[in-house]
Design an enzyme around this catalytic site. Structure first.
Site, short mmCIF file in Angstrom:
data_model
loop_
_atom_site.label_atom_id
_atom_site.label_comp_id
_atom_site.label_asym_id
_atom_site.label_seq_id
_atom_site.Cartn_x
_atom_site.Cartn_y
_atom_site.Cartn_z
N HIS A 128 0.80 -0.99 -0.17
CA HIS A 128 -0.02 -0.11 -0.12
C HIS A 128 1.02 1.21 -0.14
O HIS A 128 0.56 2.22 -0.77
CB HIS A 128 -0.72 0.04 1.14
N GLU A 129 1.95 1.29 0.79
CA GLU A 129 2.66 2.63 1.08
C GLU A 129 3.63 2.52 -0.17
O GLU A 129 4.02 3.69 -0.65
CB GLU A 129 3.44 2.48 2.38
N HIS A 141 1.82 4.64 -3.02
CA HIS A 141 1.90 6.12 -2.64
C HIS A 141 3.42 6.47 -2.99
O HIS A 141 3.58 7.50 -3.86
CB HIS A 141 1.71 6.48 -1.25
#
Length: 462
Positions: free
Chosen positions: A17-18, A21
């Protein structure tokens, strides 16, 4: 080991997920100041060219810190400094809306991508599922004192639809029933070639701490439910009784039984008093007397035996590469629709928060999945990744969807929202999420250990 698998699963999801980003921000020319796995005190860190990579103590999430994500807060009230940060070429705020939107969506999108990419490998490796879940929904039996019994559903009825939704497999019927507790339904069944319309209400499952639907026709009560002894727990009540693996239990206290469920119901109702069990062993009748013992984990009286699992009742879903891709994409799509349906029904208050699992239940599920094999663990990982991606897109401040909402509002009013408005919205969103997390965790504790039992034990200490 359950905790280890939980940390591994959550770590993978957070990193993916990170990283979503992070990589989009870097590609967009936005400076990433921190990439953190976990929250709280730093365990160790590595300083990159412009990003500090760190692992923190609490492995319950993570974050990336983007330069210029909130110029006013970073400038600590210095208006000129805030303007300089916002105007910087590597500032998040200074980038065009399309780059900011892509960066915010990068996290949840990567979670969705992970699920769609990994799920085909689940069907390439293979996972074992009960064969009944792939079979047409023909009712195998009806439980006594159940909603199905009250409306005269019968063994052999073929379920065609529930509330106008058609079904082809038992697995889909079970999912629907479990997710619709306390709901009135119209069920269409075929009996002897004639369609019949049945109206009833799904109730809460009587044998589960988790709030889920129950009709009394669920195949797990009848499929592979023969009262055949599997393993005998060492030093348990049945260990020295003479009972053996493979014994077919025929009676409890001289009352005939035909299913494992009937047997366990009578054992649990014994309240610890000695019971007699009749059995068949290679065609020869026998009997034993056993005193059930209270099991803290199950919150019930047990005799320390497991049910024999017939391997013929299970199928391995394993396919060639081409078919594995097809099945993987179809299953991911199905789970996506299931997750969206749950979210919709939660927000419309058609589904209780008690159906949700918190960190304790997720930890249990990750451990159980890992014990079942790599295919099952990857399946669990994909499902969790889908849920993380979809839930993060909800327009709630502090979630990625909340940032998208802020950008949409700023696009409409053609000016940035004030720091005060954002802070109030973020604090409100955080309060809502924390409140929900506390409720879900409380529900986990009650489901696993029983709040009432814990309170009783606590009182006993004083």
């Amino acid at each position: 080991m359950t905790l280890v698998f939980f940390i591994i699963a959550l770590g993978i999801l957070v990193i993916v997920h990170e990283w979503g980003h992070f990589i989009i921000a870097r590609k967009s020319g936005i400076r990433v100041e921190k990439f953190s796995i976990g929250f709280g005190p730093t365990l160790f860190k590595i300083q990159g060219r412009e990003t500090e990579f760190r692992v923190a103590l609490l492995p319950l999430g993570g974050y990336v810190k983007l330069y210029g994500e909130d110029p006013e807060a970073e400038a600590e009230g210095d208006e000129q400094k805030a303007k300089a940060i916002a105007a910087s070429p590597d500032s998040f705020t200074g980038k065009p809306a399309r780059f900011r939107l892509a960066t915010v969506l990068g996290g949840p999108v990567m979670n969705l991508v992970l699920a769609f990419v990994v799920m085909p490998f689940v069907f390439l490796i293979g996972r074992q599922v009960p064969a009944i879940l792939e079979k047409p929904p023909v009712i195998l039996g009806v439980m006594e004192n159940s909603p199905a019994k009250a409306v005269n559903l019968e063994k052999g009825d073929i379920i065609q639809s529930i509330n106008e939704e058609s079904f082809q497999k038992w697995g889909d019927v079970l999912n629907w029933i479990m997710l619709h507790p306390n709901q009135e339904i119209k069920m269409v069944v075929t009996r002897d070639g004639v369609e019949k319309e049945i109206h009833t209400t799904i109730t809460d499952a009587p044998d589960s701490r988790q709030k889920m639907g129950y009709l009394g026709i669920e195949p797990q009560y009848f499929w592979g439910n023969d009262p055949i002894v599997g393993d005998i727990v060492a030093n348990g009540p049945a260990f020295s009784s003479g009972l053996k693996s493979g014994d077919f239990i025929t009676a409890v206290n001289d009352e005939k039984i035909s299913t494992w469920t009937q047997m366990t119901d009578k054992i649990r109702a014994s309240n610890g008093k000695p019971i007699s069990l009749g059995y068949l062993r290679q065609g020869v009748e026998g009997g034993v007397t056993i005193t059930p013992a209270y099991n803290e984990d199950a919150k019930a009286y047990l005799i320390g035996i497991t049910r024999f699992t017939n391997p013929d009742l299970y199928v391995v879903q394993k396919f060639s590469p081409g078919k594995a891709i097809t099945h993987g994409l179809q299953e991911t799509y199905r789970l996506s629709l299931l997750t969206l349906d749950v979210v919709k029904r939660l927000f419309s208050f058609d589904l209780s928060y008690k159906t949700l699992g918190g960190p304790l239940q997720i930890a249990q599920a990750s451990g159980q999945a890992a014990k079942s094999g790599l295919g099952e663990f990857l399946y669990f990982l994909c499902f969790m990744s889908l849920q993380l991606g979809i839930l993060n897109l909800l327009p709630i401040p502090v979630l990625d969807g909340g940032h998208v909402l802020f950008m949409a509002i700023e696009g409409i009013i053609r000016r940035p929202l004030s720091l005060k408005v954002k802070m109030v919205a973020m604090q409100t969103g955080m309060a809502l999420l924390l409140g929900l997390m506390i409720l879900i965790t409380f529900n986990d504790v009650d489901r696993i250990w029983g709040i009432g039992d814990l309170i009783t034990k606590a009182k006993g200490l004083f």
